[in-house]
Design an enzyme around this catalytic site. Structure first.
Site, PDB file in Angstrom:
ATOM      1  N   SER A 193       0.623  -1.401   0.066  1.00 43.55           N
ATOM      2  CA  SER A 193      -0.070   0.118  -0.007  1.00 43.55           C
ATOM      3  C   SER A 193       0.793   1.366   0.027  1.00 43.55           C
ATOM      4  CB  SER A 193      -0.883  -0.154   1.373  1.00 43.55           C
ATOM      5  OG  SER A 193      -1.609   1.303   1.339  1.00 43.55           O
ATOM      6  N   TYR A 206      -2.029  -0.882  10.539  1.00 44.53           N
ATOM      7  CA  TYR A 206      -2.309  -1.119   9.009  1.00 44.53           C
ATOM      8  C   TYR A 206      -0.869  -0.875   8.556  1.00 44.53           C
ATOM      9  CZ  TYR A 206      -4.091  -1.147   4.231  1.00 44.53           C
ATOM     10  OH  TYR A 206      -4.220  -1.434   3.154  1.00 44.53           O
TER      11      TYR A 206
END
Ligand SMILES: *[C@@H]1O[C@H](CO)[C@@H](O)[C@H](O)[C@H]1NC(C)=O
Length: 325
Positions: A193, A206
């Site tokens: 990401s 995350y």
């Protein structure tokens, strides 16, 4: 590296210096070639590029029951690959295989797997090898996000985020890499990401797992190359927010969310062209060096005032529960 025979009569320090000089020279020439090659690929439309033939190959997609995973499955089914879906949700697997069947692809196999469970991964992996065959292309796509400031994150959710977003990669790769090594062929895709390049609000769990994904990808790639497994490809995909519901509610100020189909298409392209690192959108690449070069206060000003990162993340709703994508 071994010294060239002509250098052997020299004394040790001089020889080391010449060897270093030689390596530098070779590096410079190769670099010129790689830069030209990269420019050539940038200019050349994709349809003229030599693409990998994935027909008949086994493609396993974790989290293939939803979001981008489902679209990746359809893309590779179109390329006549044999599709294996792993997902924790039985209904989601069915939706994906129905979608593929609707498009005329009936050779999709789904397995209910909780990838936070190592033993289950090993067991299902053995089952896949028995049912379908060895996996040629492994796409570690599954991930979850809870998006809360650090002090509101439950211990259990933090642990689970790590288990799913990064620890599972160890077990899936351990399960399928040995065969790839025995034939020196295969492809491992790590879905990271942009949050693995730039930490952001509500993502201390995350983002950390996505940073870990990048370290995992880069180091494993080095291990493989250094030991001569040069035909096992690895691709790292770092997308910005994707409009799948995973980040529902978030309203970025500067850049619209990515469409899932675009991300799936780029992942397909990354596999077919053996791309090593794919940032979506590519323009984000320009942001990463800034954080190393600019004063920290300026970075915060840019993040909070111009990009309004935290503000947009505070609108996060997700999928009501901890979402899998
Ligand atoms: C792609 O691979 C399949 C299976 O190995 C083979 O049958 C097919 O002819 C190949 N296609 C091309 C265009 O090389």
């Amino acid at each position: 590296m071994t010294a060239s025979p002509g250098l052997l009569h020299m004394d040790q320090p001089l020889r080391a210096f010449y060897q270093f000089f030689l390596d530098l020279l070779i590096f410079t020439f190769k670099s010129l070639f790689y830069i030209l090659e990269s420019l050539y690929h940038t200019i050349l439309p994709q349809r003229f590029r030599k693409l990998k033939n994935v027909s008949g190959q086994v493609v396993l997609i974790t989290g293939g029951g939803g979001g981008v995973g489902r679209l990746i499955a359809l893309n590779f089914a179109r390329l006549e690959a044999r599709i294996v879906i792993w997902d924790i949700n039985h209904e989601a697997i069915k939706t994906t295989s129905d979608l593929l069947a609707k498009h005329g692809y009936n050779n999709c196999k789904g397995y209910v797997v909780d990838i936070s469970d190592r033993e289950q991964i090993y067991q299902r992996a053995a089952q896949v090898i028995e049912d379908v065959g060895h996996v040629d292309i492994l796409i570690n796509n599954a991930g979850i996000v809870s998006c809360k400031p650090f002090w509101e994150q439950h211990d259990r959710v933090v642990q689970n985020t790590y288990n799913i977003n990064i620890i599972s990669h160890y077990w899936t790769v351990k399960a399928f890499l040995p065969h790839m090594m025995s034939v020196n062929r295969g492809h491992i895709v790590t879905v990271g990401s942009v949050t693995g390049m730039l930490g952001t609000y509500g993502c201390s769990d995350y983002a950390a797992t996505k940073y870990a994904c990048i370290g995992f990808h880069e180091s494993l790639l080095t291990d493989l190359k250094a030991h001569g497994y040069d035909q096992i490809q690895m691709s790292l995909i770092c997308p910005y927010y994707i409009n799948t519901g995973m980040f529902a509610g978030v309203r970025p100020r500067m850049m619209p969310m990515l469409e899932p189909q675009y991300v799936a298409d780029r992942i397909e392209q990354a596999v077919l062209c053996n791309e090593v690192w794919c940032v979506l959108p590519n323009s984000i690449r320009l942001l990463t060096p800034l954080k190393c070069l600019l004063p920290a206060k300026m970075c915060w000003e840019l993040m909070s005032r111009v990009i309004r990162g935290p503000e947009s993340m505070m609108l996060f709703q997700g999928r009501g529960r901890v979402a899998a994508g």
